[in-house]
Design an enzyme around this catalytic site. Structure first.
Site, PDB file in Angstrom:
ATOM      1  N   GLY A  70       0.813  -1.213   0.000  1.00 40.30           N
ATOM      2  CA  GLY A  70       0.000   0.000   0.000  1.00 40.30           C
ATOM      3  C   GLY A  70       0.845   1.260   0.000  1.00 40.30           C
ATOM      4  CG  ASN A 150      -5.187   3.424   9.192  1.00 36.72           C
ATOM      5  OD1 ASN A 150      -5.442   4.526   8.714  1.00 36.72           O
ATOM      6  ND2 ASN A 150      -4.114   3.214   9.934  1.00 36.72           N
ATOM      7  CD  GLN A 178      -7.149  -0.985   7.184  1.00 37.54           C
ATOM      8  OE1 GLN A 178      -7.870  -1.957   7.376  1.00 37.54           O
ATOM      9  NE2 GLN A 178      -5.918  -0.926   7.657  1.00 37.54           N
ATOM     10  CB  THR A 236      12.751  -9.709 -10.943  1.00 39.01           C
ATOM     11  OG1 THR A 236      13.852  -9.488 -11.831  1.00 39.01           O
ATOM     12  CG2 THR A 236      12.162 -11.084 -11.188  1.00 39.01           C
ATOM     13  CB  CYS A 327       2.454   2.372  10.647  1.00 39.02           C
ATOM     14  SG  CYS A 327       1.409   1.401   9.579  1.00 39.02           S
TER      15      CYS A 327
HETATM   16  C1  LIG Z   1      -4.948   2.940   5.169  1.00 37.53           C
HETATM   17  C2  LIG Z   1      -3.600   2.342   4.937  1.00 37.53           C
HETATM   18  N1  LIG Z   1      -2.843   2.805   3.934  1.00 37.53           N
HETATM   19  C3  LIG Z   1      -1.625   2.293   3.678  1.00 37.53           C
HETATM   20  C4  LIG Z   1      -1.109   1.281   4.444  1.00 37.53           C
HETATM   21  C5  LIG Z   1       0.257   0.766   4.123  1.00 37.53           C
HETATM   22  O1  LIG Z   1       0.193  -0.467   3.481  1.00 37.53           O
HETATM   23  P1  LIG Z   1       1.482  -1.423   3.423  1.00 37.53           P
HETATM   24  O2  LIG Z   1       1.712  -1.902   4.817  1.00 37.53           O
HETATM   25  O3  LIG Z   1       1.077  -2.541   2.501  1.00 37.53           O
HETATM   26  O4  LIG Z   1       2.595  -0.635   2.882  1.00 37.53           O
HETATM   27  C6  LIG Z   1      -1.857   0.772   5.510  1.00 37.53           C
HETATM   28  C7  LIG Z   1      -1.309  -0.283   6.393  1.00 37.53           C
HETATM   29  O5  LIG Z   1      -1.289  -0.161   7.595  1.00 37.53           O
HETATM   30  C8  LIG Z   1      -3.147   1.315   5.763  1.00 37.53           C
HETATM   31  O6  LIG Z   1      -3.907   0.879   6.754  1.00 37.53           O
END
Ligand SMILES: Cc1ncc(COP(=O)(O)O)c(C=O)c1O
Length: 378
Positions: A70, A150, A178, A236, A327
């Site tokens: 993401g 999220n 999400q 790749t 995160c």
């Molecule tokens: C709303 C949202 N965007 C982006 C991400 C990031 O995705 P990724 O962990 O696949 O980089 C997350 C993951 O926590 C998310 O909840």
């Protein structure tokens, strides 16, 4: 009992997805760019996966670009819109995931764009009149607003925002990380430029995601190198990840109606149980069925002396949940989303997030532990 209530952080990979990935890990090892039969075999696996993803989202296969997840997909959409499409103004909100917010801030700090934050209310809803006004007052803009938050689950009315963006000739990117695999998304009916997905949020593997780029939008490569992903992202391909993503999305799509019913019922059960058993709980964000993502529930507990211990104590009791966005957990920084909606900082907030694999017994177990923790004044 061990309970996993952190499905917004990531979901367990399901056996059908592992089964689909195994041949690619075990024997189909050809480089998809090789023209011999080994390469053609994995190339074909990638293109079959792309077609599957495209057909579920009602897009064209050429509009789907696989990425490492993401975050990369969000970066690609935003950075390419600025570099290749003449965007000089980004509108986003303070409640976005850092994949969007930090990207927009970075570009603004370099002086490449002006950044505006659209107003949001105490439940995290975007003020659409303010969005309209920001678009009216500025030249060609990129609007980047997430479909579902999220941390607090609040949903964005995608079609309405799209309509406002189109009226002002603005580009529209939505972080749908999400909601992909959790709601039906019909890109033949929704006029949007970019959406993003990550397999690990719908029972697929980590490290693989995708960016949808509307066929009308033409950008330059985000990662330069080889000609992979139709020259848009060199390197790749993560073939087993791509195969796993498509399988996970296929299963999520098949189970979507029952998942929505079952997981929504579980969330409502948790809401009712918390209200009945823990005096003084409040909920952050929208908790209505129409206004919120059914997999996420953000709860503010009554102020306690040892608020920071709540998550730890739940973990000791066998319950995995989150204090906000995964995160930022561990970095000791409070949630920018809870701050953004003006949540009371003295009340410890916990995000519970569910999947089809959670049960009412697990909710009951969690409520009992919470009752114990609050009875002894955590
Ligand atoms: C709303 C949202 N965007 C982006 C991400 C990031 O995705 P990724 O962990 O696949 O980089 C997350 C993951 O926590 C998310 O909840």
């Amino acid at each position: 009992m061990k309970v996993y209530f952190d499905n917004a952080a990531t979901t367990p990979v399901i056996p059908e997805v592992v089964q689909a990935m195994l041949p690619v890990l075990q024997s189909q090892f050809g480089n998809p760019s090789s023209i011999h039969s080994f390469g053609r075999e994995t190339r074909s696996a990638i293109e079959t996966a792309r077609k599957k993803v495209a057909s579920i989202l009602k897009a064209a296969p050429a509009e789907i670009f696989f990425t490492s997840g993401g975050t990369e997909a969000d970066n690609m959409a935003i950075r390419c819109a600025v570099h290749d499409l003449g965007i000089r103004h980004i509108i986003t909100s303070s409640l976005e995931h850092h994949a969007v917010l930090h990207t927009a801030e970075d570009i603004a700090q370099r002086g490449e764009v002006k950044l505006s934050l659209v107003k949001t209310d105490e439940k995290g809803h975007v003020d659409l009149d303010h969005l309209d006004q920001l678009l009216r007052d500025n030249e060609r803009s990129l609007v980047s607003l997430m479909h579902a938050n999220n941390e607090i689950a609040t949903l964005l009315p995608l079609a309405k925002v799209s309509e406002i963006c189109r009226r002002h000739n603005a580009l529209f990117h939505s972080d749908t990380v999400q909601t992909i695999g959790h709601y039906p998304i019909d890109l033949s009916a929704l006029d949007i430029d970019f959406i993003t997905g990550a397999a690990h949020k719908f029972h697929g593997p980590k490290g693989i995601g995708f960016l949808y780029i509307n066929g009308k939008v033409k950008i330059h490569p985000f990662i330069t190198g080889g000609a992979q992903e139709r020259n848009m992202r060199g390197g790749t391909e993560n073939v087993y990840g791509i195969v796993g993503l498509a399988k996970a999305l296929e299963i999520a799509d098949e189970k979507m109606t029952s998942d929505i019913q079952q997981v929504s019922a579980l969330k409502n059960y948790m809401i009712a149980s918390l209200q009945n058993e823990i005096p003084g709980v409040k909920f952050n964000g929208d908790i209505t069925a129409e206004g919120s993502l059914y997999t996420v529930l953000n709860v503010s507990f009554p102020p306690t002396e040892h608020a920071e211990m709540l998550l730890f104590n739940l973990d000791i009791a066998g319950i995995a949940c989150s204090s906000g966005s995964a995160c930022s957990s561990g970095s000791n920084v409070g949630s920018h989303v809870l701050k953004g909606i003006g949540a009371d900082p003295d009340r410890p907030a916990i995000r519970f997030s569910f999947s089809r694999y959670n049960t009412r017994d697990e909710v009951d177990f969690c409520i009992e532990r919470l009752k114990e923790l609050f009875a002894v004044k955590v």
